[in-house]
Each structure stands twice: as structure tokens, then as C-alpha cells.
Write a protein that holds these residues in place. Sequence first.
Motif, PDB file in Angstrom:
ATOM      1  N   GLU A 151     106.604 145.083 -32.981  1.00 15.92           N
ATOM      2  CA  GLU A 151     107.112 145.220 -31.623  1.00 15.92           C
ATOM      3  C   GLU A 151     105.999 144.986 -30.600  1.00 15.92           C
ATOM      4  O   GLU A 151     104.878 145.426 -30.764  1.00 15.92           O
ATOM      5  N   GLY A 152     106.363 144.255 -29.555  1.00 14.79           N
ATOM      6  CA  GLY A 152     105.430 144.059 -28.457  1.00 14.79           C
ATOM      7  C   GLY A 152     104.603 142.795 -28.526  1.00 14.79           C
ATOM      8  O   GLY A 152     104.008 142.381 -27.532  1.00 14.79           O
ATOM      9  N   GLY A 153     104.542 142.149 -29.692  1.00 10.10           N
ATOM     10  CA  GLY A 153     103.777 140.912 -29.813  1.00 10.10           C
ATOM     11  C   GLY A 153     102.296 141.135 -29.557  1.00 10.10           C
ATOM     12  O   GLY A 153     101.746 142.204 -29.804  1.00 10.10           O
ATOM     13  N   GLY A 154     101.645 140.088 -29.048  1.00 11.77           N
ATOM     14  CA  GLY A 154     100.234 140.185 -28.698  1.00 11.77           C
ATOM     15  C   GLY A 154      99.266 139.861 -29.813  1.00 11.77           C
ATOM     16  O   GLY A 154      98.050 139.920 -29.614  1.00 11.77           O
ATOM     17  N   LEU A 155      99.775 139.526 -31.009  1.00 12.20           N
ATOM     18  CA  LEU A 155      98.924 139.158 -32.138  1.00 12.20           C
ATOM     19  C   LEU A 155      99.337 137.780 -32.641  1.00 12.20           C
ATOM     20  O   LEU A 155     100.462 137.326 -32.422  1.00 12.20           O
ATOM     21  N   ASP A 156      98.418 137.112 -33.319  1.00 10.47           N
ATOM     22  CA  ASP A 156      98.762 135.831 -33.938  1.00 10.47           C
ATOM     23  C   ASP A 156      99.886 136.044 -34.946  1.00 10.47           C
ATOM     24  O   ASP A 156      99.850 136.990 -35.740  1.00 10.47           O
ATOM     25  N   LEU A 157     100.867 135.139 -34.926  1.00  4.47           N
ATOM     26  CA  LEU A 157     102.056 135.309 -35.772  1.00  4.47           C
ATOM     27  C   LEU A 157     102.609 133.966 -36.201  1.00  4.47           C
ATOM     28  O   LEU A 157     102.688 133.024 -35.400  1.00  4.47           O
ATOM     29  N   ILE A 158     103.002 133.883 -37.458  1.00 10.89           N
ATOM     30  CA  ILE A 158     103.844 132.782 -37.908  1.00 10.89           C
ATOM     31  C   ILE A 158     104.964 133.373 -38.755  1.00 10.89           C
ATOM     32  O   ILE A 158     104.716 134.177 -39.657  1.00 10.89           O
ATOM     33  N   ALA A 159     106.199 133.034 -38.417  1.00  8.36           N
ATOM     34  CA  ALA A 159     107.362 133.604 -39.103  1.00  8.36           C
ATOM     35  C   ALA A 159     108.516 132.616 -39.013  1.00  8.36           C
ATOM     36  O   ALA A 159     108.475 131.652 -38.240  1.00  8.36           O
ATOM     37  N   GLU A 160     109.532 132.865 -39.810  1.00  7.38           N
ATOM     38  CA  GLU A 160     110.754 132.069 -39.737  1.00  7.38           C
ATOM     39  C   GLU A 160     111.663 132.606 -38.632  1.00  7.38           C
ATOM     40  O   GLU A 160     111.526 133.756 -38.206  1.00  7.38           O
ATOM     41  N   ASP A 161     112.608 131.768 -38.223  1.00  4.91           N
ATOM     42  CA  ASP A 161     113.646 132.234 -37.305  1.00  4.91           C
ATOM     43  C   ASP A 161     114.714 132.920 -38.156  1.00  4.91           C
ATOM     44  O   ASP A 161     115.717 132.331 -38.539  1.00  4.91           O
ATOM     45  N   ASN A 162     114.445 134.178 -38.489  1.00  6.47           N
ATOM     46  CA  ASN A 162     115.310 134.912 -39.406  1.00  6.47           C
ATOM     47  C   ASN A 162     116.705 135.134 -38.851  1.00  6.47           C
ATOM     48  O   ASN A 162     117.693 135.122 -39.596  1.00  6.47           O
TER      49      ASN A 162
END
Length: 327
Positions: A151-162
Motif C-alpha cells: 500500500e502507498g507505493g513509493g518503491l520500485d515494483l514490477i508486477a502483473e495486471d492481476n
Amino acid sequence: MNKPTMKDVARLSGVSTATVSRVLNKSGAVREEMKRRVAAAMEELGYKPNGVARSLRKNQTKTIGVIIPDISNPYFMKASKGIEDILYPKGYHLIFCSSDENPRKEQNLLTLLSEKRVDAIVVATAGGNEDFIRYLHSSGIPIMLIDRKIEGGGLDLIAEDNFQGAYRLTKKVLDQGHRRIGIVNGLLGVSTGKDRKAGFEKAIGEYGIDQDPQLVFDGSFTEESGRRAAARFMQLADRPTAIVCLNNLMASGVLLQLNQQGVDIRDIVVASYGSIEMAPLVAPHDSLITVKQYPYDMGNRAAQILLARLQKEGEEPREEILETGLD
């Protein structure tokens, strides 16, 4: 006999300790003749650099921690391989850990890796450690989130569009005419579980279907929870004509349980978020619908983003969401 030191190497080769240090760390300009003299002195003395001390001086260990929730899941194994194939040729060694979907174990592993002074951590979180992950990130350890958001983001992320993946999967089932549909949820405390459930609910809502509570099973992303879901659904007087499973291991469990109970797989459609390796052995192709996933590519891309972060390329967090399709 005392172990030879850098000073001993410098004395024997006739150079300063600073020059020996530059040769060892491959930093700064050093004449080839001096490099040869240092190398010869090291060989004669049997000198071996202290890797721990060097890492402290350079403030790096060339190690990356990788925490995944289930090391037995082929999806995470492929993602891990994708990470390693990018980072190892760059001189990084990976420490792989499995949280077993246990937030407390995950926190212990995060603590251990930080104490081991890893240069960065890649984590597919089991949930519940958002504040601790942010704390580690703020303390200077680069954190790369993979597959699962916080929650809140702010970090490097790679994910699928679940959300979209589950929506399209469910819609395909509905388009085939099914209306009595069982749903096997994953863990609802992590983003993949929540987003996939929301995608399923959007699809059935568009068809005006009120989900029967008897057809909802909250699982744990494990094969065993898929088995238990199928066993429960098959006890109903009005069985589902299709079962949507929101990860591949739960779908495998559903198929195995149906087969064990002697249910003709041609009479029920199983829809899986992710490919099922054993599917050809237990189910005809037209009884299966699966979401295409690309975990190796995800791991590759996560490693590329992490490398850029370690090389101080940009300050803003990078977030990439990958599209999924249907087989």
C-alpha cells in the motif's frame, strides 16, 4: 605462521599499500609493471584478500537477497531464474529465501539479509511487513518489489495486471455460458489475492450474477487449498459447472481432487490464473482456460531495474505493470 597482510605484499613488491589496494579493487591508474609485481608478491606469499573487510571499505558485498513466498511454486522459481541470469554475470551473488507465505518468517528473513549487508533485496511479500520494508528502504537498502505491491507505493515494483488478468479469465468462462461458477481465492492479505478477487467480481457483476457463498472458497495459493475447495464444491447438490482458480497451484489441486473423486473433467471447466504443468495428464485442453504469465521475463526486468538503482540511475521509484493474456 601469521597470515600475510597487504603490508607484506607492498613490502615484497616494492610499492605502497595504496597501490596494492588499487590493484585489488581495480580502481585508479596502476602501471602494468606494478600490477605484475603485486600479483607475483601475492602468489609468493599466498596472500588472499579479506572479502568481508573489502566489502566494508567499499560499502558493498556484491550480494542480493531474494525472498519469495513459495520456493516450490514453478512461477517463483522461473522469476528467480530470470533475476539470477541478469545479476550473476554482473558479479552479484544471490541469496534465495522462502517465506512460506508467513509474514513473521518474512520479517526474520528481511532482518537477516540486512544484517548480512546485502546490497539490495528483491521481495514478493507475504503481506503484513509494509512498515518494516519501508524502514529498510529508508535506511538505505534498495528494495525491489516483484509480483506483489504494498500500500502507498513509493518503491520500485514490477508486477502483473492481476485485476485485468482475473477479469479476462472470468469473462471467458462467462462467455462460454457458465453461470454457476466456483471461485478459489488466494490469500486476501496480499495484492495478488485482492486484485484477482476484484477482477472476478467485476466480471460476474457485469453479467448480473450474485455469487452464491457456497461457491466461494478462500484458499492460500497452495495445492492443498485447491483440493479442499474442489472437495467442498463436489459435495453440493447443485455443483458448479466451472471453477475459477486464482493461481496455478490451487488449480492443480482442484484437478487432482476432481480426478481422485472420479469426476469427468469434460463435465466441468477449470480456469486457472497461470499455467498448470501437469494439466495435459489429467484434463483435455478444451476443459481448461489459463492466463498466460511470463515470470522469467518479469524476473529479468526486475533485475534490470535493480541494477539501474544500484548504479544510482535516477531517484524516482520505477513501477511497471505487465499485461497478461489467455491461452
